[in-house]
Design an enzyme around this catalytic site. Sequence first.
Site, PDB file in Angstrom:
ATOM      1  N   HIS A  76       1.971   8.289  13.963  1.00  0.00           N
ATOM      2  CA  HIS A  76       1.037   7.229  14.316  1.00  0.00           C
ATOM      3  C   HIS A  76       1.761   6.136  15.087  1.00  0.00           C
ATOM      4  CE1 HIS A  76       2.824   5.618  10.608  1.00  0.00           C
ATOM      5  NE2 HIS A  76       2.208   4.468  10.756  1.00  0.00           N
TER       6      HIS A  76
ATOM      7  N   HIS B 196       0.816  -1.223   0.000  1.00  0.00           N
ATOM      8  CA  HIS B 196       0.000   0.000   0.000  1.00  0.00           C
ATOM      9  C   HIS B 196       0.841   1.261   0.000  1.00  0.00           C
ATOM     10  CE1 HIS B 196       0.945  -0.705   4.257  1.00  0.00           C
ATOM     11  NE2 HIS B 196       0.788   0.583   4.415  1.00  0.00           N
TER      12      HIS B 196
END
Length: 209
Positions: A122, A54
Amino acid sequence: ALGCADSFAPADEGWGPRRVPVVPGHSKLAWHIANCVVLEEFDLTLMNQMDVDHGLTVPLSLMLGQPEEWPVKVIPLAVNVIQYPTPTANRCYRLGEAIARAVKSYPEDISVQVWGTGGMSHQLSGKRAGLINREWDTLFLDKLTSDPDALRTLSHEEYIREAGSEGMELIMWMTMRGALGPKIRELHRFYHVPASNTAVGHVVFTPED
């Protein structure tokens, strides 16, 4: 790890491959880059077969939509941000500089873009799971344009402290930044935190030199 193949299949990351076209490569330019940067003492792993995840196919989709075939050729460069020893931000920046020199010495007249990918702040597990540091992300994007030296000298620990354990993916952006040269101009910026609890930043630069 530099992808030198003629094409790259979307990887199965646990839910089946993303339903996107196979990514066409540019093996001739890839091998030219490999030859050049190895002579500058960068020890690359050269991949004649590489599935792309991805980190590559999502940016392609965001920029190019959902075509039946991708209208561009891609040379993937996977940077290790998971298993020790990982490269420093400065090492990534210097690799970007070496890649730029390699592209400039390529004998054919072609248009080349350099993309850096990876999540902004994150953390997926541990006590700080779900961490988002908008202030740090904004500062990172500001300094990416105006003061990359301040980012290339930060340690792994500083990246992890400010951006989370997975936020160290930001060192991959430094490869892109090094390739663009010392002076750049920001053309576009977008920042968003989707439901996945990963800060997403898009920024488009053009070299001024």
